[in-house]
Design an enzyme around this catalytic site. Sequence first.
Site, mmCIF file in Angstrom:
data_model
loop_
_atom_site.group_PDB
_atom_site.id
_atom_site.type_symbol
_atom_site.label_atom_id
_atom_site.label_comp_id
_atom_site.label_asym_id
_atom_site.label_seq_id
_atom_site.Cartn_x
_atom_site.Cartn_y
_atom_site.Cartn_z
ATOM 1 N N ASN A 223 -6.516 -13.098 0.404
ATOM 2 C CA ASN A 223 -7.423 -13.374 -0.707
ATOM 3 C C ASN A 223 -8.734 -12.601 -0.529
ATOM 4 O O ASN A 223 -8.895 -11.802 0.402
ATOM 5 C CB ASN A 223 -7.669 -14.880 -0.847
ATOM 6 C CG ASN A 223 -8.324 -15.491 0.392
ATOM 7 O OD1 ASN A 223 -8.983 -14.794 1.181
ATOM 8 N ND2 ASN A 223 -8.157 -16.775 0.578
ATOM 9 N N THR A 246 -2.773 -8.901 -6.815
ATOM 10 C CA THR A 246 -1.615 -8.074 -7.112
ATOM 11 C C THR A 246 -1.588 -7.687 -8.576
ATOM 12 O O THR A 246 -2.163 -8.369 -9.437
ATOM 13 C CB THR A 246 -0.327 -8.807 -6.708
ATOM 14 O OG1 THR A 246 0.774 -7.890 -6.763
ATOM 15 C CG2 THR A 246 -0.047 -9.988 -7.617
ATOM 16 N N GLN A 268 4.981 -11.088 -11.958
ATOM 17 C CA GLN A 268 3.807 -10.700 -11.189
ATOM 18 C C GLN A 268 2.670 -11.696 -11.386
ATOM 19 O O GLN A 268 1.915 -11.984 -10.450
ATOM 20 C CB GLN A 268 3.366 -9.297 -11.597
ATOM 21 C CG GLN A 268 2.700 -8.506 -10.497
ATOM 22 C CD GLN A 268 3.611 -8.287 -9.302
ATOM 23 O OE1 GLN A 268 4.835 -8.309 -9.426
ATOM 24 N NE2 GLN A 268 3.030 -8.089 -8.141
ATOM 25 N N HIS A 271 2.085 -14.801 -8.969
ATOM 26 C CA HIS A 271 1.398 -14.783 -7.673
ATOM 27 C C HIS A 271 0.129 -15.625 -7.689
ATOM 28 O O HIS A 271 -0.238 -16.226 -6.678
ATOM 29 C CB HIS A 271 1.053 -13.348 -7.276
ATOM 30 C CG HIS A 271 2.201 -12.598 -6.684
ATOM 31 N ND1 HIS A 271 2.634 -12.802 -5.398
ATOM 32 C CD2 HIS A 271 3.014 -11.653 -7.212
ATOM 33 C CE1 HIS A 271 3.661 -11.993 -5.146
ATOM 34 N NE2 HIS A 271 3.916 -11.300 -6.231
ATOM 35 N N GLU A 337 -0.778 -0.990 -8.576
ATOM 36 C CA GLU A 337 -0.084 -1.300 -7.324
ATOM 37 C C GLU A 337 1.423 -1.105 -7.509
ATOM 38 O O GLU A 337 2.087 -0.437 -6.717
ATOM 39 C CB GLU A 337 -0.393 -2.751 -6.930
ATOM 40 C CG GLU A 337 0.317 -3.209 -5.667
ATOM 41 C CD GLU A 337 0.136 -4.704 -5.433
ATOM 42 O OE1 GLU A 337 0.395 -5.146 -4.296
ATOM 43 O OE2 GLU A 337 -0.236 -5.438 -6.373
ATOM 44 N N HIS A 338 1.972 -1.715 -8.559
ATOM 45 C CA HIS A 338 3.375 -1.547 -8.933
ATOM 46 C C HIS A 338 3.432 -0.979 -10.342
ATOM 47 O O HIS A 338 2.822 -1.532 -11.250
ATOM 48 C CB HIS A 338 4.116 -2.889 -8.943
ATOM 49 C CG HIS A 338 3.932 -3.723 -7.721
ATOM 50 N ND1 HIS A 338 2.936 -4.680 -7.617
ATOM 51 C CD2 HIS A 338 4.633 -3.758 -6.559
ATOM 52 C CE1 HIS A 338 3.032 -5.268 -6.442
ATOM 53 N NE2 HIS A 338 4.041 -4.727 -5.770
ATOM 54 N N ASP A 371 9.902 -6.038 -3.788
ATOM 55 C CA ASP A 371 9.288 -7.103 -2.997
ATOM 56 C C ASP A 371 10.166 -7.526 -1.825
ATOM 57 O O ASP A 371 9.661 -7.915 -0.775
ATOM 58 C CB ASP A 371 9.025 -8.326 -3.883
ATOM 59 C CG ASP A 371 7.812 -8.158 -4.781
ATOM 60 O OD1 ASP A 371 6.991 -7.274 -4.497
ATOM 61 O OD2 ASP A 371 7.698 -8.915 -5.759
ATOM 62 N N GLU A 425 -24.721 29.661 14.052
ATOM 63 C CA GLU A 425 -25.056 28.246 13.877
ATOM 64 C C GLU A 425 -26.244 27.827 14.746
ATOM 65 O O GLU A 425 -26.595 26.646 14.770
ATOM 66 C CB GLU A 425 -23.832 27.385 14.212
ATOM 67 C CG GLU A 425 -22.690 27.566 13.227
ATOM 68 C CD GLU A 425 -21.547 26.576 13.421
ATOM 69 O OE1 GLU A 425 -21.513 25.900 14.470
ATOM 70 O OE2 GLU A 425 -20.704 26.486 12.511
ATOM 71 N N HIS A 430 -22.967 26.772 23.021
ATOM 72 C CA HIS A 430 -21.531 26.792 22.747
ATOM 73 C C HIS A 430 -20.924 28.116 23.233
ATOM 74 O O HIS A 430 -19.862 28.136 23.873
ATOM 75 C CB HIS A 430 -21.260 26.627 21.248
ATOM 76 C CG HIS A 430 -21.399 25.219 20.745
ATOM 77 N ND1 HIS A 430 -22.549 24.500 20.875
ATOM 78 C CD2 HIS A 430 -20.509 24.405 20.126
ATOM 79 C CE1 HIS A 430 -22.384 23.302 20.338
ATOM 80 N NE2 HIS A 430 -21.140 23.212 19.879
#
Length: 439
Positions: A223, A246, A268, A271, A337-338, A371, A425, A430
Amino acid sequence: MITRIDLRGRTLSPHELTAILPRPELDVAHAADQVAPVIADVRQRGAAALRDVSERFDGVRPERLRVPETALADALEALDPQVRAALEISIRRTRAVHAQQRPSGFRIEFEPGAVVRQRWMPVRRVGLYVPGGLAVYPSSVVMNVVPAQEAGVRSLAVVSPPQADGLPHPAILAACRLLGVEEVYAVGGAQAIAMLAYGAAGEVAVDGTVLCEPVDVITGPGNQYVTAAKRLVRGVVGIDSEAGPTEIAILADASADPRHVAADLISQAEHGPTSASVLVTDSIDLVDRVEELIPELVAATKHGERVSTALAGPQSAVVLVDDVTAGLSVVNSYGAEHLEVQTVDAAGVAERVTSAGAIFVGPYAPVSLGDYMAGSNHVLPTGGCSRFASGLGVHSFMRAVQQVEYDRAALAAVRDRIIAIAGAEDLPAHGEAVQARFA
């Protein structure tokens, strides 16, 4: 019961579409303010805080926060044989799909003695969150555990909220047992995320000195408080995503079966009251028929009240478009999502989708298949994050590490080039570090 948004005759940019399309009304930042003290408390007091917070929010004070091995065995023994058989098939299919996800490294040799390799390595330890609120999700155990195992992770901990008996739901425990997971905790909510991120000291003898060691990566949906907690610990550990409610989007034309469409929107919405169900179509006849069917199907389903709330919420809508091409623009901006594609030449249309967590093609590939039994993963990006994020997979538990192997001659061949760039640079040391090897 469900709002209509009419986009026919309008040409909108992706940004304009994103602004007009329905989304759940969430305030993760506010939730983060609420859970921050919980995280701090668990970090400081460990198991003692976990029990206090569980009693406060879950109404139960677990005697044993880590689930005993006997409880896992008993849960599997008591599991309905048909459910067990279904879970075993789901595990096999999910494992087969995820085994194919294992990335391969590479080795490139520019010249003799100048080699760069890339290796993929699993993280050491992961924490897998399995929700246990309005619904119980043994399938989420499968979806989290299998890719971690296929990645080669050696240490896995599953957390799930305690029920009235102080243990996670027995179906969740049974799924853990089927998968060989031995480390399971009766801890949920933000406190579970805190425990996984920072570890937790024991409170009583049964906890041991250390109840739970910290992990490297936390995955799994939850959640808004779980999501907020993951936001707060990100950086201390890796996370899969900030999962929101979802959602399903269905791109359909006049060829779609309205009963299939209505049933999938309802499935869906089941849910929870903030779940999002969106139909995108160019067929007003389909819309009329779906809207006629929804009250009948909602009345016949077990969680009708929850479904009605979700379908009537600001996160759900029917979006009318001029044609399937316009519908593709909508679903690509929405990034569901789907995403179900129920059109003529559904496979061809699906190839034109650029943003979706998972795509379900044709009338016989409902989201419910994904699922549980398709073999694909159902832990997917929400809230439009599929524009830049992937669903959970083997890659979620692995790191790409590049390994550089040069000998003296190979370094000498590029010495002057390194020194030139270092000078440009204004980082002369270096270049000096290279030059020191040839002094």
